[in-house]
Design an enzyme around this catalytic site. Structure first.
Site, mmCIF file in Angstrom:
data_model
loop_
_atom_site.group_PDB
_atom_site.id
_atom_site.type_symbol
_atom_site.label_atom_id
_atom_site.label_comp_id
_atom_site.label_asym_id
_atom_site.label_seq_id
_atom_site.Cartn_x
_atom_site.Cartn_y
_atom_site.Cartn_z
ATOM 1 N N TRP A 14 -45.113 31.169 -103.565
ATOM 2 C CA TRP A 14 -43.759 31.121 -103.022
ATOM 3 C C TRP A 14 -43.785 31.035 -101.503
ATOM 4 O O TRP A 14 -43.038 30.265 -100.897
ATOM 5 C CB TRP A 14 -42.977 32.315 -103.508
ATOM 6 C CG TRP A 14 -41.488 32.356 -103.303
ATOM 7 C CD1 TRP A 14 -40.737 33.480 -103.387
ATOM 8 C CD2 TRP A 14 -40.556 31.294 -103.023
ATOM 9 N NE1 TRP A 14 -39.407 33.190 -103.162
ATOM 10 C CE2 TRP A 14 -39.268 31.846 -102.937
ATOM 11 C CE3 TRP A 14 -40.707 29.921 -102.826
ATOM 12 C CZ2 TRP A 14 -38.128 31.091 -102.661
ATOM 13 C CZ3 TRP A 14 -39.571 29.158 -102.536
ATOM 14 C CH2 TRP A 14 -38.299 29.741 -102.464
ATOM 15 N N SER A 146 -35.769 29.278 -107.921
ATOM 16 C CA SER A 146 -36.594 28.558 -106.938
ATOM 17 C C SER A 146 -38.084 28.656 -107.238
ATOM 18 O O SER A 146 -38.801 29.397 -106.569
ATOM 19 C CB SER A 146 -36.328 29.128 -105.543
ATOM 20 O OG SER A 146 -36.410 30.551 -105.549
ATOM 21 N N LYS A 199 -34.388 39.977 -113.422
ATOM 22 C CA LYS A 199 -34.488 38.750 -114.230
ATOM 23 C C LYS A 199 -35.924 38.512 -114.678
ATOM 24 O O LYS A 199 -36.163 37.908 -115.727
ATOM 25 C CB LYS A 199 -33.942 37.549 -113.464
ATOM 26 C CG LYS A 199 -34.551 37.321 -112.084
ATOM 27 C CD LYS A 199 -35.708 36.361 -112.088
ATOM 28 C CE LYS A 199 -36.236 36.132 -110.679
ATOM 29 N NZ LYS A 199 -37.359 35.178 -110.636
ATOM 30 N N ARG A 269 -44.203 32.507 -114.437
ATOM 31 C CA ARG A 269 -45.304 33.417 -114.784
ATOM 32 C C ARG A 269 -44.848 34.533 -115.714
ATOM 33 O O ARG A 269 -45.623 35.008 -116.548
ATOM 34 C CB ARG A 269 -45.923 34.010 -113.512
ATOM 35 C CG ARG A 269 -46.622 32.998 -112.633
ATOM 36 C CD ARG A 269 -47.364 33.678 -111.497
ATOM 37 N NE ARG A 269 -46.464 34.449 -110.651
ATOM 38 C CZ ARG A 269 -45.842 33.976 -109.585
ATOM 39 N NH1 ARG A 269 -45.996 32.717 -109.243
ATOM 40 N NH2 ARG A 269 -45.059 34.746 -108.856
ATOM 41 N N ASN A 270 -43.606 34.972 -115.568
ATOM 42 C CA ASN A 270 -43.114 36.045 -116.432
ATOM 43 C C ASN A 270 -42.882 35.548 -117.851
ATOM 44 O O ASN A 270 -43.213 36.236 -118.819
ATOM 45 C CB ASN A 270 -41.835 36.635 -115.831
ATOM 46 C CG ASN A 270 -42.122 37.320 -114.513
ATOM 47 O OD1 ASN A 270 -42.695 38.400 -114.468
ATOM 48 N ND2 ASN A 270 -41.747 36.677 -113.411
ATOM 49 N N LEU A 302 -49.805 36.837 -111.539
ATOM 50 C CA LEU A 302 -49.012 38.038 -111.276
ATOM 51 C C LEU A 302 -47.638 37.958 -111.937
ATOM 52 O O LEU A 302 -46.744 37.286 -111.440
ATOM 53 C CB LEU A 302 -48.838 38.235 -109.763
ATOM 54 C CG LEU A 302 -48.067 39.496 -109.339
ATOM 55 C CD1 LEU A 302 -48.768 40.752 -109.850
ATOM 56 C CD2 LEU A 302 -47.898 39.537 -107.831
#
Length: 349
Positions: A14, A146, A199, A269-270, A302
């Site tokens: 990011w 984003s 979220k 990733r989540n 992560l």
């Protein structure tokens, strides 16, 4: 806007993505990264091969592992350090002259919560607590749907710049008005931070359901939309319990927009972590949620939602609010039940 010298603290995906977007707008951006391999690949090959491989970076993006040098003489500084290391990282720059006198505008991209003796803290509270007093209520929080990959490519992306300081919110909003970014201001600092953190928790559950749906005769797209709507409701419940001020925060890009992309995007990733709970038996590597957080590096990427889940659960207990999705995921990660047991109970099947 005239070209600015901007520092980005954190060389992850990011931080690199926003650096590339700013460079596309004509700014010169210096990233601080802890890893020598990141510094070398950005400076020599114009690519962050470790965290954002495959995306060529502008020559206006450089990198250093000298954090004080990156923070020095910058009009704007953007904090993109992971939540686990946020406080210790920010403390390293507090004595830089332009930070000590408050002349640098500081914005944060980090998502999640930070543990403390008084319970979980939000990102800006943590940053301002580690900075000189002049930054109290003056830092800016930037969030929205984003993914770094699309930001780096210049695909149109909506962001919110939230601050209790209207001038700083506008300054960061104007800074980020570069090709590919649409930026809006907000005073609901707490609400925007809660959306950005919670979220990720919902996206882990969504990913698990998505993996199960591939072979299920009862779970499908309808079920996933049901879960997404329930997740948004929990985020709003948590937000108002924490002090959010505007209902529209949750129906804007920082709320439903960010939740939607985090749950559904191939870059998430989540979402991936939720899928891995089913497909790779990811939890077999860990004893409980505390062991998972302490050894999160074993995952290979992560998933902030796995970390935030612990703190959302703690807040829910303290404030006596019902968050069945968030609390159910906590039970799964703490090995109190299986994903199937949790989802079957939640969906009354």
């Amino acid at each position: 806007m005239e070209s600015k010298m901007i520092g980005v603290i954190g060389g992850g995906a990011w931080g690199t993505g926003i650096a590339q977007a700013l460079a596309r707008g004509g700014h010169k951006v210096q990233i601080w990264a802890l890893e020598d391999e990141v510094v070398e690949s950005i400076n020599k090959e114009h690519e962050n091969k470790k965290f954002l491989p495959g995306y060529k970076l502008s020559e206006n993006v450089t990198c250093s592992n000298d954090i004080q040098a990156v923070a020095s003489a910058k009009e704007f500084l953007i904090i993109a350090s992971p939540s686990l290391f946020l406080e210790s990282t920010v403390k390293k720059i507090r004595d830089v002259p332009n930070i000590a006198d408050g002349s640098t505008v500081i914005a944060a991209l980090t998502k999640g919560f930070v543990p403390s003796a008084n319970g979980p803290r939000l990102i800006l509270e943590t940053i301002e607590g580690a900075l000189p007093e002049i930054y109290k209520d003056c830092t800016v929080y930037v969030a929205g749907p984003s993914h770094a990959e699309e930001v780096a490519m210049g695909k149109i992306t909506g962001l919110v710049a939230a601050s209790l300081n209207p001038k700083n919110s506008i300054r960061v909003r104007e800074l980020l008005k570069v090709p590919g970014l649409m930026v809006f201001s907000s005073f609901d600092v707490i609400g925007v931070q809660i959306c950005a953190a919670a979220k990720n928790v919902i996206a882990v559950v969504y990913g698990a359901l998505d993996a199960i749906s591939e072979t299920s005769s009862i779970f499908g797209d309808n079920t996933e939309s049901l879960l997404l709507a329930a997740g948004l409701n929990e985020i709003q419940t948590l937000g108002f319990a924490m002090g959010a001020t505007h209902a529209e925060t949750f129906t804007s890009v920082s709320g439903v927009g960010d939740l939607d992309v985090t749950c559904k995007s191939k870059y998430g990733r989540n979402r991936r972590f939720g899928q891995d709970l089913i497909k790779t038996d990811m939890l077999s590597k860990f004893k409980d949620i505390d062991d998972l957080i302490a050894n999160v590096g074993k995952i290979g990427y992560l998933p902030e939602g796995a970390i935030a889940c612990k703190y959302v659960h703690e807040i829910a207990q303290k404030k006596d609010i019902k968050l069945p999705l968030c609390n159910g995921l906590f039970s799964v990660l703490n090995k109190e039940c299986t994903v199937d047991e949790f989802l079957n109970k939640f969906l009354n099947y």
